[in-house]
Design a protein around this motif. Structure first.
Motif, PDB file in Angstrom:
ATOM      1  N   ARG A 249       0.846  -1.204   0.000  1.00 29.53           N
ATOM      2  CA  ARG A 249       0.000   0.000   0.000  1.00 29.53           C
ATOM      3  C   ARG A 249       0.874   1.243   0.000  1.00 29.53           C
ATOM      4  N   GLN A 250       1.943   1.211   0.802  1.00 27.91           N
ATOM      5  CA  GLN A 250       2.847   2.357   0.869  1.00 27.91           C
ATOM      6  C   GLN A 250       3.541   2.573  -0.484  1.00 27.91           C
ATOM      7  N   ARG A 251       3.927   1.475  -1.138  1.00 26.64           N
ATOM      8  CA  ARG A 251       4.573   1.588  -2.454  1.00 26.64           C
ATOM      9  C   ARG A 251       3.639   2.246  -3.467  1.00 26.64           C
ATOM     10  N   LEU A 252       2.351   1.853  -3.414  1.00 30.42           N
ATOM     11  CA  LEU A 252       1.385   2.440  -4.347  1.00 30.42           C
ATOM     12  C   LEU A 252       1.176   3.927  -4.039  1.00 30.42           C
ATOM     13  N   LYS A 253       1.192   4.262  -2.739  1.00 35.76           N
ATOM     14  CA  LYS A 253       1.042   5.669  -2.340  1.00 35.76           C
ATOM     15  C   LYS A 253       2.235   6.500  -2.809  1.00 35.76           C
ATOM     16  N   THR A 254       3.431   5.951  -2.596  1.00 33.48           N
ATOM     17  CA  THR A 254       4.662   6.637  -3.025  1.00 33.48           C
ATOM     18  C   THR A 254       4.610   6.886  -4.530  1.00 33.48           C
ATOM     19  N   TYR A 255       4.129   5.872  -5.244  1.00 34.05           N
ATOM     20  CA  TYR A 255       4.023   6.010  -6.705  1.00 34.05           C
ATOM     21  C   TYR A 255       3.099   7.171  -7.075  1.00 34.05           C
ATOM     22  N   GLU A 256       1.903   7.215  -6.437  1.00 33.99           N
ATOM     23  CA  GLU A 256       0.930   8.261  -6.762  1.00 33.99           C
ATOM     24  C   GLU A 256       1.490   9.641  -6.446  1.00 33.99           C
ATOM     25  N   LYS A 257       2.111   9.757  -5.277  1.00 33.55           N
ATOM     26  CA  LYS A 257       2.520  11.067  -4.780  1.00 33.55           C
ATOM     27  C   LYS A 257       3.836  11.549  -5.408  1.00 33.55           C
ATOM     28  N   GLU A 258       4.827  10.664  -5.500  1.00 34.46           N
ATOM     29  CA  GLU A 258       6.157  11.117  -5.921  1.00 34.46           C
ATOM     30  C   GLU A 258       6.473  10.817  -7.386  1.00 34.46           C
ATOM     31  N   SER A 259       6.009   9.659  -7.861  1.00 31.41           N
ATOM     32  CA  SER A 259       6.416   9.264  -9.216  1.00 31.41           C
ATOM     33  C   SER A 259       5.496   9.823 -10.301  1.00 31.41           C
ATOM     34  N   LYS A 260       4.189   9.846 -10.052  1.00 30.31           N
ATOM     35  CA  LYS A 260       3.270  10.304 -11.096  1.00 30.31           C
ATOM     36  C   LYS A 260       3.611  11.690 -11.663  1.00 30.31           C
ATOM     37  N   PRO A 261       4.089  12.647 -10.820  1.00 32.53           N
ATOM     38  CA  PRO A 261       4.431  13.962 -11.371  1.00 32.53           C
ATOM     39  C   PRO A 261       5.499  13.928 -12.473  1.00 32.53           C
ATOM     40  N   VAL A 262       6.235  12.818 -12.583  1.00 35.33           N
ATOM     41  CA  VAL A 262       7.233  12.689 -13.653  1.00 35.33           C
ATOM     42  C   VAL A 262       6.544  12.767 -15.029  1.00 35.33           C
ATOM     43  N   LEU A 263       5.292  12.303 -15.090  1.00 39.61           N
ATOM     44  CA  LEU A 263       4.553  12.350 -16.362  1.00 39.61           C
ATOM     45  C   LEU A 263       4.380  13.794 -16.823  1.00 39.61           C
ATOM     46  N   ASP A 264       4.027  14.671 -15.894  1.00 36.18           N
ATOM     47  CA  ASP A 264       3.871  16.091 -16.235  1.00 36.18           C
ATOM     48  C   ASP A 264       5.213  16.722 -16.582  1.00 36.18           C
ATOM     49  N   TYR A 265       6.246  16.278 -15.887  1.00 35.12           N
ATOM     50  CA  TYR A 265       7.574  16.831 -16.132  1.00 35.12           C
ATOM     51  C   TYR A 265       7.952  16.673 -17.612  1.00 35.12           C
ATOM     52  N   TYR A 266       7.700  15.497 -18.184  1.00 37.40           N
ATOM     53  CA  TYR A 266       8.088  15.275 -19.586  1.00 37.40           C
ATOM     54  C   TYR A 266       7.050  15.792 -20.577  1.00 37.40           C
ATOM     55  N   GLY A 267       5.817  15.981 -20.105  1.00 35.03           N
ATOM     56  CA  GLY A 267       4.803  16.612 -20.944  1.00 35.03           C
ATOM     57  C   GLY A 267       4.079  15.671 -21.892  1.00 35.03           C
ATOM     58  N   LYS A 268       2.962  16.213 -22.428  1.00 35.01           N
ATOM     59  CA  LYS A 268       2.039  15.401 -23.239  1.00 35.01           C
ATOM     60  C   LYS A 268       2.639  14.918 -24.559  1.00 35.01           C
ATOM     61  N   LYS A 269       3.539  15.731 -25.123  1.00 34.48           N
ATOM     62  CA  LYS A 269       4.070  15.394 -26.457  1.00 34.48           C
ATOM     63  C   LYS A 269       4.795  14.054 -26.479  1.00 34.48           C
ATOM     64  N   LEU A 270       5.460  13.736 -25.376  1.00 32.43           N
ATOM     65  CA  LEU A 270       6.252  12.502 -25.325  1.00 32.43           C
ATOM     66  C   LEU A 270       5.451  11.319 -24.792  1.00 32.43           C
ATOM     67  N   LEU A 271       4.249  11.618 -24.311  1.00 31.45           N
ATOM     68  CA  LEU A 271       3.477  10.612 -23.583  1.00 31.45           C
ATOM     69  C   LEU A 271       2.727   9.633 -24.499  1.00 31.45           C
ATOM     70  N   HIS A 272       2.919   8.337 -24.247  1.00 31.46           N
ATOM     71  CA  HIS A 272       2.171   7.309 -24.975  1.00 31.46           C
ATOM     72  C   HIS A 272       1.490   6.397 -23.954  1.00 31.46           C
ATOM     73  N   PRO A 273       0.194   6.608 -23.708  1.00 30.98           N
ATOM     74  CA  PRO A 273      -0.488   5.702 -22.773  1.00 30.98           C
ATOM     75  C   PRO A 273      -0.649   4.317 -23.402  1.00 30.98           C
ATOM     76  N   ILE A 274      -0.383   3.298 -22.615  1.00 30.37           N
ATOM     77  CA  ILE A 274      -0.493   1.910 -23.089  1.00 30.37           C
ATOM     78  C   ILE A 274      -1.448   1.181 -22.143  1.00 30.37           C
ATOM     79  N   ASN A 275      -2.389   0.451 -22.721  1.00 27.97           N
ATOM     80  CA  ASN A 275      -3.344  -0.294 -21.895  1.00 27.97           C
ATOM     81  C   ASN A 275      -2.685  -1.565 -21.342  1.00 27.97           C
ATOM     82  N   ALA A 276      -2.345  -1.515 -20.064  1.00 29.08           N
ATOM     83  CA  ALA A 276      -1.632  -2.639 -19.451  1.00 29.08           C
ATOM     84  C   ALA A 276      -2.575  -3.697 -18.883  1.00 29.08           C
ATOM     85  N   ASP A 277      -3.896  -3.525 -19.104  1.00 30.70           N
ATOM     86  CA  ASP A 277      -4.849  -4.568 -18.708  1.00 30.70           C
ATOM     87  C   ASP A 277      -4.846  -5.714 -19.725  1.00 30.70           C
ATOM     88  N   GLN A 278      -4.239  -5.455 -20.873  1.00 31.39           N
ATOM     89  CA  GLN A 278      -4.208  -6.484 -21.926  1.00 31.39           C
ATOM     90  C   GLN A 278      -3.174  -7.545 -21.584  1.00 31.39           C
TER      91      GLN A 278
END
Ligand code: ADP
Length: 193
Positions: free
Chosen positions: A148-177
């Motif tokens: 649970r703590q790992r998932l929290k750390t991911y949400e709080k600290e790691s997710k902002p990395v997506l904004d750092y690199y911006g939308k142009k470089l972003l490729h969402p991939i469906n990992a439920d497949q």
């Protein structure tokens, strides 16, 4: 020179390691999973101790020793010829893991794409991590509170990395497949970068 780089990004247990390993077997791609670099350290070394201390709580190891270790790993891999920066694209998994690390690596990485592996079912992630704990003997996945703590750390600290690199470089991939379809989606984009 800055290393040509693609990032595998996503929550713990989403399948970054599985995909990274496959991609790393394709000529001209070099896969580097930061967690694996940590786990390859001797447990009684200072960095090994630091890794155990933080990862067993589901927290990130501090940025300075992390980036230093990563640089040493890349230098050693270049020296042994496993990574050839002129020819290879670096597939990074688990690093940079917060905005500060991204900033620290700004002059080192030429980020061409950020693959955001998205899984909609958190319960499934938790289950996968618990299964992996048994299979790979990983302390950090063995305990539900640590997960649970790992998932929290991911949400709080790691997710902002997506904004750092911006939308142009972003490729969402469906990992439920299934893994083959996830790989197919990654390769479709990778052949273009
Ligand atoms: P997962 O892929 O399941 O999230 P990893 O194997 O990448 O797990 O990482 C395991 C642990 O190693 C993390 O919880 C963290 O303590 C440490 N770690 C790995 N990469 C980094 C990083 N870039 N910065 C700080 N800590 C890291």
């Amino acid at each position: 020179m800055r290393y040509k780089t693609v990032l595998l990004f996503g929550a713990p247990g989403v399948g970054k390691g599985t995909q990274g390993k496959i991609l790393g077997n394709i000529p001209n791609f070099f896969h580097c999973a930061c967690g694996d670099v940590f786990r390859s350290m001797k447990h009684d070394s200072p960095i090994g101790q630091e890794f155990l201390e933080y990862s067993s709580r589901g927290e990130l190891v501090p940025d300075e020793p992390t980036i230093q270790l990563w640089r040493e790993f890349i230098t050693a891999s270049t020296r042994t010829g496993r990574f050839r920066p002129e020819a290879d694209t670096l597939v990074l998994d688990g690093i940079p893991r917060n905005e500060h690390q991204a900033e620290m690596l700004k002059e080192t990485l030429e980020v061409l794409a950020v693959f955001y592996l998205k899984c909609t079912h958190v319960a499934e992630l938790t289950e996968r991590l618990q299964r992996r704990a048994l299979k790979e003997n990983r302390l950090d996945d063995a305990n539900i509170d640590v997960i649970r703590q790992r998932l929290k750390t991911y949400e709080k600290e790691s997710k902002p990395v997506l904004d750092y690199y911006g939308k142009k470089l972003l490729h969402p991939i469906n990992a439920d497949q299934n893994p083959a379809k996830v790989l197919f989606d990654l390769l479709r984009h990778l052949v273009k970068v």
